[in-house]
Motif scaffolding. Structure first.
Motif, short mmCIF file in Angstrom:
data_model
loop_
_atom_site.label_atom_id
_atom_site.label_comp_id
_atom_site.label_asym_id
_atom_site.label_seq_id
_atom_site.Cartn_x
_atom_site.Cartn_y
_atom_site.Cartn_z
N THR A 1 0.83 -1.13 0.05
CA THR A 1 0.02 -0.22 0.03
C THR A 1 0.84 1.36 0.08
OG1 THR A 1 -0.16 0.35 2.32
CG2 THR A 1 -1.65 -1.13 1.35
N TYR A 2 0.23 2.28 0.14
CA TYR A 2 0.95 3.61 0.22
C TYR A 2 2.13 3.74 1.33
CZ TYR A 2 -3.24 3.60 2.98
OH TYR A 2 -4.26 3.46 3.87
N GLU A 3 1.90 2.96 2.32
CA GLU A 3 2.82 2.97 3.26
C GLU A 3 4.48 2.84 3.05
OE1 GLU A 3 0.40 -0.13 5.35
OE2 GLU A 3 1.31 0.60 7.12
N ASN A 4 4.74 1.87 2.09
CA ASN A 4 6.04 1.73 1.98
C ASN A 4 6.60 2.74 0.90
OD1 ASN A 4 4.32 0.13 0.09
ND2 ASN A 4 6.05 -1.39 -0.27
N VAL A 5 6.57 3.76 0.99
CA VAL A 5 7.36 4.79 0.16
C VAL A 5 7.65 5.90 1.11
CG1 VAL A 5 5.23 6.10 -0.47
CG2 VAL A 5 7.31 6.12 -2.16
N TRP A 6 8.83 6.78 0.94
CA TRP A 6 9.13 7.96 1.75
C TRP A 6 7.83 8.85 1.57
CZ3 TRP A 6 12.22 7.64 5.69
CH2 TRP A 6 13.51 6.81 5.69
N HIS A 7 7.51 9.54 2.61
CA HIS A 7 6.37 10.39 2.58
C HIS A 7 6.36 11.12 4.02
CE1 HIS A 7 4.48 7.06 4.49
NE2 HIS A 7 3.34 7.94 4.93
N THR A 8 5.71 12.35 3.96
CA THR A 8 5.14 12.82 5.09
C THR A 8 3.71 12.98 5.03
OG1 THR A 8 7.19 14.50 4.73
CG2 THR A 8 5.19 15.30 6.22
N ASP A 9 3.17 12.69 6.35
CA ASP A 9 1.86 12.46 6.26
C ASP A 9 0.96 13.77 5.88
OD1 ASP A 9 1.74 9.98 7.05
OD2 ASP A 9 1.79 10.15 9.22
N VAL A 10 -0.04 13.63 5.12
CA VAL A 10 -1.29 14.39 4.84
C VAL A 10 -0.67 15.89 4.36
CG1 VAL A 10 -2.95 13.15 6.09
CG2 VAL A 10 -1.69 15.02 7.32
N THR A 11 0.61 16.02 3.69
CA THR A 11 0.82 17.19 3.29
C THR A 11 -0.29 17.81 2.17
OG1 THR A 11 2.20 16.49 1.34
CG2 THR A 11 3.24 16.78 3.50
N PHE A 12 -1.17 17.06 1.72
CA PHE A 12 -2.13 17.66 0.88
C PHE A 12 -3.17 18.22 1.84
CE2 PHE A 12 -3.28 13.31 2.17
CZ PHE A 12 -4.64 13.39 2.71
N ARG A 13 -3.18 18.40 3.04
CA ARG A 13 -4.15 19.32 3.89
C ARG A 13 -3.35 20.69 3.86
NH1 ARG A 13 -7.94 16.63 7.43
NH2 ARG A 13 -7.28 14.36 7.59
N GLU A 14 -4.23 21.75 3.86
CA GLU A 14 -3.80 23.31 4.19
C GLU A 14 -2.97 23.13 5.49
OE1 GLU A 14 -6.56 26.26 4.13
OE2 GLU A 14 -7.20 26.01 2.01
N ARG A 15 -3.40 22.50 6.61
CA ARG A 15 -2.46 22.24 7.76
C ARG A 15 -2.30 21.00 8.04
NH1 ARG A 15 -6.62 24.51 12.11
NH2 ARG A 15 -4.69 24.28 13.58
N PRO A 16 -1.14 20.52 7.39
CA PRO A 16 -0.67 19.06 7.78
C PRO A 16 -0.50 18.67 9.04
CG PRO A 16 0.80 20.32 5.91
CD PRO A 16 -0.19 21.10 6.56
N ALA A 17 -0.63 17.51 9.55
CA ALA A 17 -0.38 17.04 10.90
C ALA A 17 0.98 17.61 11.35
CB ALA A 17 -0.35 15.64 10.92
N MET A 18 0.78 18.05 12.61
CA MET A 18 2.17 18.44 13.50
C MET A 18 2.75 17.38 13.77
SD MET A 18 2.50 18.19 17.10
CE MET A 18 4.06 18.13 17.97
#
Length: 317
Positions: free
Chosen positions: A137-154
């Motif tokens: 799934t989408y887990e096994n790739v380098w990423h920062t969570d929910v940067t598609f939000r205006e306010r990504p997770a802290m």
């Protein structure tokens, strides 16, 4: 000059042959590795024990009972450790879903994510892979969570409920170190640059089209700086990732793709990384503003169950 058995002398070339390597590569050599921003005041910890796991990222924390409300002094020291080491590990916490959420709330409001499977409440996301029918799934790739939000997770608090007998580790990369080591000409090029982030590229391979259509108006594309400034430490960090960053504003597609490919590769440098081998009941708490992460899917045929809560963040600047 000739070469014979009696005269083994050779003529040394005076011109070095051309040996170009592809532009935009990453090369060996000394890297700047510092866990703290310049001018950061290092102080001893009085209420918790902090054991760094690498030179720049990751620390194991002992002495804090996460199952109970945190005293202000303990919360402040955990937050300082988070700013310094970007991801914190608490072995054997064994929190209930309610306790896990309560711990995360010390850092703010919890977000919900309609794209992921729900746990015991709307704020808890459950990642469950069984021995039968497991798939990447989408887990096994380098990423920062929910940067598609205006306010990504802290930040996010993840607990492993079930761990496969082998594998299933998670890795984090320090994006402040990634920025520090960019060539000066690249830093100048991306200074003030803005990139577009969209949830669809990261989810379209694993999400029914009907679900994407249902949510695309709720999550329109957003723009964030390519280099964000940490709101607490003031440190500069790369803020683009493979899953959600689609292009850099004002560049043609080819130029943007080449630059993003180079920038996202920075997370792959081992000196910027920490790797955590889970045991059931362990907790990881990471600063989503300063890191990328990668959940290894190297346990096909085995079961892995994790639950995560995420804290609402600020708008990147």
């Amino acid at each position: 000059m000739s070469i014979t058995a009696d005269n083994p002398t050779t003529t040394q070339s005076t011109t070095l042959r051309d040996a170009r390597v592809p532009q935009g590569g990453m090369y060996e050599g000394v890297r700047v590795l510092r866990p703290f921003p310049e001018g950061w005041e290092e102080r001893p910890y009085e209420h918790i024990e902090v054991t760094p796991q690498t030179s720049v990222i990751g620390a194991e924390i002992r002495g804090a009972d996460l199952s109970r409300p945190l005293a202000l002094a303990v919360r402040e020291e955990i937050n300082r450790a988070l700013l310094e080491w970007k991801v914190l590990f608490f072995r054997g916490a064994n929190l209930s879903p309610e306790q896990q959420a309560a711990f995360a709330r010390h850092w703010g409001e919890l977000e919900t994510n309609p794209l992921l499977a729900r746990g015991a409440s709307d704020e808890i996301v459950r990642f469950e892979k069984g021995a039968a029918g497991s798939r990447p799934t989408y887990e096994n790739v380098w990423h920062t969570d929910v940067t598609f939000r205006e306010r990504p997770a802290m930040g996010a608090v993840l607990q492993l409920r079930e761990v496969p007998p082998i594998g299933g580790h998670t890795m984090w990369a320090d994006m402040a170190a990634a920025y520090d080591n960019l060539p000066d000409e690249v830093k100048q090029r991306i200074d003030g640059a803005v990139a577009v982030h969209d949830f669809i590229p990261g989810f379209d391979r694993f999400t029914p089209r009907e679900k994407l259509l249902e949510l695309q108006d709720q999550f329109p594309p957003v723009q964030h700086p390519v280099v964000r400034t940490h709101p607490e430490s003031g440190r500069k960090m790369l803020f683009v990732n493979t899953s959600f960053t689609t292009h850099i504003v004002g560049m043609d597609r080819d130029e943007s793709d080449r630059l993003l490919a180079f920038l996202t590769r920075q997370a792959h440098v081992p000196e910027y990384q920490v790797r955590f081998a889970w045991q059931p009941g362990d907790i990881a708490f990471w600063d989503n503003r300063a890191t990328q992460h990668y959940a290894l899917f190297d346990y096909a045929g085995q079961r892995r169950v994790a639950e995560r809560v995420a804290v609402v963040g600020d708008r990147p600047f």
